[in-house]
Design a protein around this motif. Structure first.
Motif, short mmCIF file in Angstrom:
data_model
loop_
_atom_site.label_atom_id
_atom_site.label_comp_id
_atom_site.label_asym_id
_atom_site.label_seq_id
_atom_site.Cartn_x
_atom_site.Cartn_y
_atom_site.Cartn_z
N LEU A 91 4.00 9.14 -4.50
CA LEU A 91 3.24 8.35 -3.84
C LEU A 91 4.17 7.32 -2.74
O LEU A 91 3.58 7.16 -1.69
CB LEU A 91 2.48 7.57 -4.53
N ALA A 92 5.33 7.25 -3.26
CA ALA A 92 6.21 6.40 -2.30
C ALA A 92 6.48 7.18 -1.19
O ALA A 92 6.78 6.83 -0.22
CB ALA A 92 7.59 5.91 -3.26
N ALA A 93 6.59 8.54 -1.48
CA ALA A 93 7.30 9.36 -0.36
C ALA A 93 6.16 9.70 0.78
O ALA A 93 6.35 9.72 1.77
CB ALA A 93 7.62 10.75 -0.96
N GLU A 94 4.96 9.83 0.08
CA GLU A 94 3.87 10.16 1.02
C GLU A 94 3.09 9.07 1.64
O GLU A 94 2.28 9.20 2.60
CB GLU A 94 2.74 11.08 0.16
N GLY A 95 3.22 7.82 1.07
CA GLY A 95 2.31 6.80 1.42
C GLY A 95 2.97 5.89 2.62
O GLY A 95 3.71 6.36 3.22
N ASN A 96 2.20 4.99 3.26
CA ASN A 96 2.63 4.36 4.50
C ASN A 96 3.61 3.24 3.81
O ASN A 96 3.78 3.08 2.91
CB ASN A 96 1.49 3.70 4.90
N GLY A 97 4.21 2.51 4.70
CA GLY A 97 4.77 1.27 4.32
C GLY A 97 4.59 0.51 3.29
O GLY A 97 5.15 0.34 2.19
N SER A 98 3.28 -0.23 3.19
CA SER A 98 2.84 -1.09 2.17
C SER A 98 2.94 -0.30 0.74
O SER A 98 3.27 -0.89 -0.24
CB SER A 98 1.50 -1.68 2.48
N MET A 99 2.21 0.83 0.73
CA MET A 99 2.09 1.84 -0.29
C MET A 99 3.32 2.21 -0.86
O MET A 99 3.62 2.18 -2.15
CB MET A 99 1.27 2.83 -0.04
N THR A 100 4.38 2.63 -0.09
CA THR A 100 5.52 2.97 -0.35
C THR A 100 6.31 1.89 -1.25
O THR A 100 6.81 2.15 -2.37
CB THR A 100 6.35 3.21 0.71
N GLY A 101 6.03 0.45 -0.66
CA GLY A 101 6.63 -0.63 -1.26
C GLY A 101 6.12 -0.89 -2.83
O GLY A 101 6.92 -1.06 -3.59
N ALA A 102 4.62 -0.79 -2.70
CA ALA A 102 4.10 -1.05 -3.88
C ALA A 102 4.40 0.05 -5.04
O ALA A 102 4.84 -0.47 -6.10
CB ALA A 102 2.37 -1.16 -3.75
N ALA A 103 4.51 1.26 -4.61
CA ALA A 103 4.85 2.41 -5.54
C ALA A 103 6.22 2.13 -6.06
O ALA A 103 6.58 2.31 -7.17
CB ALA A 103 4.63 3.72 -4.75
#
Length: 230
Positions: A91-103
């Motif tokens: 999820l961190a690799a595929e997500g956008n900035g906010s989602m990457t940070g949250a993951a």
């Protein structure tokens, strides 16, 4: 050319001008028509691609949110094994900035539950270095990493790292100020530490628990602190 009965010279001139413009337009189109059409087609294709990309981004963001929600549900049910870590990494690799940070923040928290400080530290560092992650999330990672590494850092390293956050207009003023003051105490800069702790204790925007600790620490330095709100 003779003017028709009732036709004025102004009307004649206007007709000649219109004919001339039409002839010029036809000449331009004959010469550049293919390029004009090609440019219009490219513009339409570009707009279509942009709209498709925006739609894909929205769909991906929704899918990522669902995945993250499912992961949090599993964590809430006590699951924290390799599968969870792998899903968070994906999820961190595929997500956008906010989602990457949250993951990555979640991965770090789960690692710390297992006393895996190295993994947690690596996750925080990746967040801090990722310019696509919102600054507020990167600031959170900076605070968490500093708390984790505090005993291994030189006091000046802590002070310099937190200097952008240990200011009154920072959302992290309380935590960053407290850590900075502790580093100052280690560096035998007790008067500066007391001044900063007093300022933190007096700031009503700082959480009461941090203000109370700041007051207590400052009092231990034998310099009166501003009373913390209870």
């Amino acid at each position: 050319m003779a003017l028709a009965p009732g036709e004025t010279s102004e009307t004649f001139i206007r007709e000649v001008d219109e004919n001339l413009r039409r002839d010029q337009a036809e000449a331009v189109f004959k010469r550049y028509g293919k390029w004009i059409i090609a440019a219009a087609v490219l513009l339409l294709v570009a707009i279509a691609v942009w709209l498709f990309w925006k739609n894909q981004q929205a769909e991906q963001a929704a899918a990522n949110s669902e995945q993250f929600s499912a992961i949090l549900t599993d964590v809430g049910q006590g699951k924290s094994g390799t599968d969870i870590a792998q899903r968070l990494d994906t999820l961190a690799a595929e997500g956008n900035g906010s989602m990457t940070g949250a993951a990555r923040l979640t991965s770090a928290a789960l690692a710390l539950q297992k006393s895996d400080r190295a993994t947690a530290s690596a996750q925080y560092k990746q967040i801090i270095e990722d310019k696509s992650v919102p600054q507020t999330v990167r600031d959170t990672a900076t605070i968490r990493l500093t708390q984790l590494e505090f005993d291994t850092l030189q006091p000046q390293q802590v002070i310099e790292r937190l200097s952008p956050l240990a200011v009154k207009d920072s959302a992290w003023y309380g935590s960053a100020g407290e850590l900075t003051a502790l580093a100052m105490i280690k560096a035998n800069r007790k008067r500066e530490a007391a001044a900063l702790l007093n300022a933190v204790a007096a700031d009503t925007n700082v959480p009461p628990s941090i203000r109370a600790r700041a007051e207590l620490l400052a009092s231990g330095l034998a310099i009166p602190a501003a009373p913390a709100a209870r």
